[in-house]
Design an enzyme around this catalytic site. Structure first.
Site, PDB file in Angstrom:
ATOM      1  N   SER A 134      -8.307   6.665  -5.347  1.00 53.54           N
ATOM      2  CA  SER A 134      -7.666   7.848  -5.300  1.00 53.54           C
ATOM      3  C   SER A 134      -8.730   8.531  -6.125  1.00 53.54           C
ATOM      4  CB  SER A 134      -6.469   7.915  -4.977  1.00 53.54           C
ATOM      5  OG  SER A 134      -6.276   9.458  -4.950  1.00 53.54           O
ATOM      6  N   TYR A 175       2.665   6.462  -6.516  1.00 50.77           N
ATOM      7  CA  TYR A 175       1.293   6.847  -5.498  1.00 50.77           C
ATOM      8  C   TYR A 175       0.209   6.713  -6.656  1.00 50.77           C
ATOM      9  CZ  TYR A 175      -1.941   7.688  -3.163  1.00 50.77           C
ATOM     10  OH  TYR A 175      -4.321   8.076  -2.008  1.00 50.77           O
ATOM     11  N   ASN A 210      -8.670  -0.189   2.272  1.00 54.48           N
ATOM     12  CA  ASN A 210      -8.371   0.703   2.833  1.00 54.48           C
ATOM     13  C   ASN A 210      -6.901   0.570   2.956  1.00 54.48           C
ATOM     14  OD1 ASN A 210      -9.014   3.894   2.933  1.00 54.48           O
ATOM     15  ND2 ASN A 210      -8.110   2.684   5.222  1.00 54.48           N
ATOM     16  N   ILE A 233      -9.438  14.878   1.161  1.00 49.85           N
ATOM     17  CA  ILE A 233      -9.811  14.599   2.335  1.00 49.85           C
ATOM     18  C   ILE A 233      -9.341  15.287   3.632  1.00 49.85           C
ATOM     19  CG2 ILE A 233     -10.631  12.951   3.945  1.00 49.85           C
ATOM     20  CD1 ILE A 233     -11.785  13.151   0.540  1.00 49.85           C
ATOM     21  N   GLY A 258      -7.062  -1.290   7.746  1.00 51.01           N
ATOM     22  CA  GLY A 258      -6.170  -0.332   7.527  1.00 51.01           C
ATOM     23  C   GLY A 258      -6.860   0.842   8.074  1.00 51.01           C
ATOM     24  N   ALA A 259      -7.153   0.653   9.527  1.00 50.89           N
ATOM     25  CA  ALA A 259      -8.412   1.432   9.905  1.00 50.89           C
ATOM     26  C   ALA A 259      -8.128   2.175  11.608  1.00 50.89           C
ATOM     27  CB  ALA A 259      -9.979   0.155   9.903  1.00 50.89           C
ATOM     28  N   SER A 260      -7.002   2.905  11.340  1.00 50.71           N
ATOM     29  CA  SER A 260      -6.154   2.421  13.246  1.00 50.71           C
ATOM     30  C   SER A 260      -6.399   4.580  12.548  1.00 50.71           C
ATOM     31  CB  SER A 260      -4.787   3.039  13.440  1.00 50.71           C
ATOM     32  OG  SER A 260      -4.148   3.099  12.028  1.00 50.71           O
ATOM     33  N   ARG A 261      -6.578   5.284  12.132  1.00 48.35           N
ATOM     34  CA  ARG A 261      -6.904   6.706  10.799  1.00 48.35           C
ATOM     35  C   ARG A 261      -7.509   6.625   9.843  1.00 48.35           C
ATOM     36  NH1 ARG A 261      -1.146   8.252  11.604  1.00 48.35           N
ATOM     37  NH2 ARG A 261      -0.873   7.228   9.839  1.00 48.35           N
ATOM     38  N   LYS A 263      -2.281   3.164  -8.079  1.00 46.67           N
ATOM     39  CA  LYS A 263      -3.688   3.157  -7.490  1.00 46.67           C
ATOM     40  C   LYS A 263      -4.650   2.995  -8.960  1.00 46.67           C
ATOM     41  CE  LYS A 263      -4.645   3.959  -2.610  1.00 46.67           C
ATOM     42  NZ  LYS A 263      -5.861   3.268  -1.694  1.00 46.67           N
TER      43      LYS A 263
END
Length: 250
Positions: free
Chosen positions: A143, A157, A91, A190, A13-16, A161
């Site tokens: 989280s 959510y 991630n 964040i 999950g590292a595009s953003r 987590k």
């Protein structure tokens, strides 16, 4: 024994956002980085370009990690190519801003599948690989909402987590005799695409409630991940490290 650089690193999950920041920082450290994306090819290309512009090597893999089998297949694909996998940053995840009463079964299943079930089975495969090779490092992206219940994020959510710190402890005990460390990072508020969706008035209220009076950045989370992946953290395993600006102080 800590292997010499470059390490072979997989970031899901590292595009953003936080995932991108982790992939870029770990590449800047001289590591080989593979990263996944699901539905943002343009952003994935930007992640790869950023890594290459800073002198790193990147391998972008499109993967739908909502299915447990896909998560296991991903680890196997990377190991076939690289022959070993030194670091996994789990991630990939998703979130929804839903009130408790508005959460339906399809919302529940989607978040649990992506945020916990696929993480569990992907890490299960990864742990087996790392035990065989006698070294490894797994970092789960949790989280603060998983411990505090969050503020405005959906209850499903927070629950998805909440299992990650426990999973880190279980895996840490399993992996420690074989040279495998497992830890969890728990970001707070964040500055990401998700928090940018918040109404400005609500965002200001949340920021004001923080002891540090500001949101964190993805790069600040990435620095913590890079530390846990490094020899400097070689005697740390089984912990959950908050990156929350004082929002959560366990």
């Amino acid at each position: 024994m800590f292997p010499l650089n470059p390490l072979n690193v997989l970031v899901t999950g590292a595009s953003r956002g936080i995932g991108r920041a982790c992939a870029v920082r770990l590449a800047e450290k001289g590591n080989h980085v593979a990263f996944t994306y699901r539905s943002h090819p343009k952003e994935a290309r930007e992640t790869k370009q950023t890594i290459q512009e800073r002198g790193g090597q990147a391998w972008a893999l499109r993967a739908d990690l909502s299915k447990a089998r896909k998560a296991k297949d991903l680890v196997r694909q990377v190991v076939r190519e690289w022959k070993r996998l030194d670091v996994l940053v789990a991630n990939a995840g998703t979130a929804e801003l839903l009130k408790l009463q508005d959460i339906r079964e399809n919302h529940w299943d989607r978040l649990m599948n992506i945020n916990f079930k696929s993480v569990f089975f992907g890490v299960q495969e990864c742990l087996a690989v790392m035990i065989r090779q006698g070294f490894g490092n797994i970092i789960l992206m949790g989280s603060q909402a998983g411990s505090t219940g969050g503020y405005i994020i959906g209850a499903h959510y927070s629950l998805s987590k909440a299992g990650l710190p426990v999973l880190a402890k279980i895996l840490a005990k399993e992996g420690a005799p074989h040279g495998v460390r497992v830890n969890c990072v728990a970001p707070g508020l964040i500055d990401t695409d998700l928090t940018r969706q918040l109404p400005l008035r609500l965002k200001r209220k949340l920021v004001h409630s923080l002891p540090m009076r500001r949101m964190g950045t993805p790069e600040e989370v990435a620095e913590v991940v890079a530390f846990l992946a490094s020899p400097a953290a070689s005697y740390i395993t089984g912990i959950t490290l908050p990156v929350t600006g004082g929002l959560w102080m366990p």
